[in-house]
Design a protein around this motif. Structure first.
Motif, PDB file in Angstrom:
ATOM      1  N   VAL A 270       0.838  -1.203   0.000  1.00 45.93           N
ATOM      2  CA  VAL A 270       0.000   0.000   0.000  1.00 45.93           C
ATOM      3  C   VAL A 270       0.869   1.248   0.000  1.00 45.93           C
ATOM      4  N   GLY A 271       1.922   1.229   0.804  1.00 53.75           N
ATOM      5  CA  GLY A 271       2.796   2.388   0.881  1.00 53.75           C
ATOM      6  C   GLY A 271       3.400   2.756  -0.460  1.00 53.75           C
ATOM      7  N   GLY A 272       3.841   1.748  -1.214  1.00 52.14           N
ATOM      8  CA  GLY A 272       4.401   2.032  -2.527  1.00 52.14           C
ATOM      9  C   GLY A 272       3.387   2.660  -3.458  1.00 52.14           C
ATOM     10  N   PHE A 273       2.156   2.189  -3.399  1.00 50.65           N
ATOM     11  CA  PHE A 273       1.103   2.785  -4.223  1.00 50.65           C
ATOM     12  C   PHE A 273       0.805   4.222  -3.781  1.00 50.65           C
ATOM     13  N   VAL A 274       0.833   4.482  -2.476  1.00 48.68           N
ATOM     14  CA  VAL A 274       0.603   5.853  -2.010  1.00 48.68           C
ATOM     15  C   VAL A 274       1.678   6.790  -2.553  1.00 48.68           C
ATOM     16  N   LEU A 275       2.944   6.360  -2.483  1.00 46.69           N
ATOM     17  CA  LEU A 275       4.023   7.198  -3.008  1.00 46.69           C
ATOM     18  C   LEU A 275       3.845   7.458  -4.496  1.00 46.69           C
ATOM     19  N   ALA A 276       3.501   6.412  -5.254  1.00 44.59           N
ATOM     20  CA  ALA A 276       3.319   6.575  -6.695  1.00 44.59           C
ATOM     21  C   ALA A 276       2.175   7.531  -7.008  1.00 44.59           C
ATOM     22  N   LEU A 277       1.063   7.374  -6.291  1.00 42.34           N
ATOM     23  CA  LEU A 277      -0.085   8.245  -6.534  1.00 42.34           C
ATOM     24  C   LEU A 277       0.190   9.676  -6.088  1.00 42.34           C
ATOM     25  N   ALA A 278       0.942   9.821  -5.002  1.00 41.53           N
ATOM     26  CA  ALA A 278       1.303  11.170  -4.551  1.00 41.53           C
ATOM     27  C   ALA A 278       2.078  11.903  -5.649  1.00 41.53           C
TER      28      ALA A 278
ATOM     29  N   GLU B  80      16.324   3.066  -2.017  1.00 42.90           N
ATOM     30  CA  GLU B  80      16.308   3.172  -3.478  1.00 42.90           C
ATOM     31  C   GLU B  80      14.890   3.098  -4.019  1.00 42.90           C
ATOM     32  N   PHE B  81      14.075   2.177  -3.480  1.00 40.21           N
ATOM     33  CA  PHE B  81      12.697   2.061  -3.950  1.00 40.21           C
ATOM     34  C   PHE B  81      11.908   3.330  -3.649  1.00 40.21           C
ATOM     35  N   VAL B  82      12.009   3.829  -2.425  1.00 39.76           N
ATOM     36  CA  VAL B  82      11.267   5.032  -2.040  1.00 39.76           C
ATOM     37  C   VAL B  82      11.653   6.206  -2.928  1.00 39.76           C
TER      38      VAL B  82
END
Length: 300
Positions: A158-166, A183-185
């Motif tokens: 979920v966190g990765g999707f939040v970052l992408a959508l942000a 690196e991912f973040v």
């Protein structure tokens, strides 16, 4: 048809493959031939009998939230899908008992959308539940472009999707995660904070997926926003901060918007492991180990 099932609560060993009736779609519903689904942490809680909310009446259960597959049959009044269409969707199985860890699942047509073209089902299945959770978390905050948001558990699904959508909506995100996840973040355009350090700074909002709790309100500006990972974790508002709880709901229209972002490359999809139905117990054990970076996928 074959389905992952359990007739008692307990450890992963209670999971088995059972023969159950093929469901029939009713008005406004679609039957999907399942190609892939995903195991979530909440599935471990439900299976073990530790889920704090009411459950469907009576065991056995066939779990499974996400589905990627093809339309096998349509019920009356369904016009948006035809047999053979590749689709993805989200089943709120704790309310409907229609779990997606089965060869076929019946869902409301409104919960489905067309699958992203050219994306394997094992990857597409990782989008519905977690992608909608991320989108609905940001929808709750309703932040204008340029706002700052701290995301804890930023390297999780979920966190990765939040970052992408942000990033796609013009927000300035900061991701709190483990050192190995820097690196991912940063690949998603977010600033990085290590979870080994006490988080600092002032933000317009926080999405607290790591369940750090109300102490994070100290980092939110007056009148800002805070999203908790579930209703029991929502803190009381202070200093005019709006506090919200994430309760992900199926939404085919919103999911369709996320599919477009997958197709454009704005949202990455991550798969950690793929297991057949017969190895459902191993899938649960893998997720229980923690540190999973990507979906734990179940296939028939």
């Amino acid at each position: 048809m074959r389905a992952v099932s359990y007739a008692e609560f307990g450890g992963p060993e209670v999971l088995h493959v059972a023969e159950v009736p093929v469901p029939e779609p009713g008005p406004g519903q679609v039957r999907v031939r399942v190609a892939a689904s995903v195991v979530h942490p909440v599935d471990l809680m439900v299976r073990s009998g530790r889920f704090p909310a009411p459950l469907p009446t009576g065991l056995p259960y066939t779990p499974g939230w996400d589905v990627a597959g093809s339309v096998d049959a349509v019920g009356p009044s369904v016009e948006e899908f035809t047999i053979g269409d590749e689709v993805i969707g989200f089943s709120p199985w704790l309310q409907t008992t229609a779990g997606a860890h089965a060869e076929y699942v019946v869902l409301d047509a409104a919960w489905l959308t067309s699958a992203p073209a050219g994306v394997p089902a094992t990857e597409a299945a990782t989008l519905p539940t977690n992608g909608l959770a991320a989108a609905q978390a940001l929808d709750l905050l309703a932040l204008p472009a340029g706002s700052t948001v701290l995301v804890t558990g930023a390297a999780g699904q979920v966190g990765g999707f939040v970052l992408a959508l942000a990033r796609t909506t013009g927000l300035h995100a900061t991701g709190l995660a483990g050192a190995d996840d820097r690196e991912f973040v940063e690949s998603l355009g977010a600033a990085f904070l290590s979870r080994t350090d006490d988080p600092t700074g002032t933000f317009d909002a926080v999405v607290d997926l790591a369940v750090i709790g109300s102490s994070l309100l100290d980092l939110v500006r007056d009148g800002g926003g805070y999203v908790a990972a579930s209703p029991p974790l929502r803190p009381e508002p202070v200093r005019g901060i709006g506090t919200f709880a994430l309760e992900v709901l199926p939404d085919g229209t919103r999911l369709g918007e996320l599919v477009k972002l997958v197709t454009s490359g704005d949202i990455p999809l991550r798969v950690a492991d793929v297991y057949p139905f017969a190895d459902a117990a191993a899938a649960h054990e893998r997720l229980a180990q923690g540190g999973v970076r990507g979906g734990v996928v179940i296939v028939p």
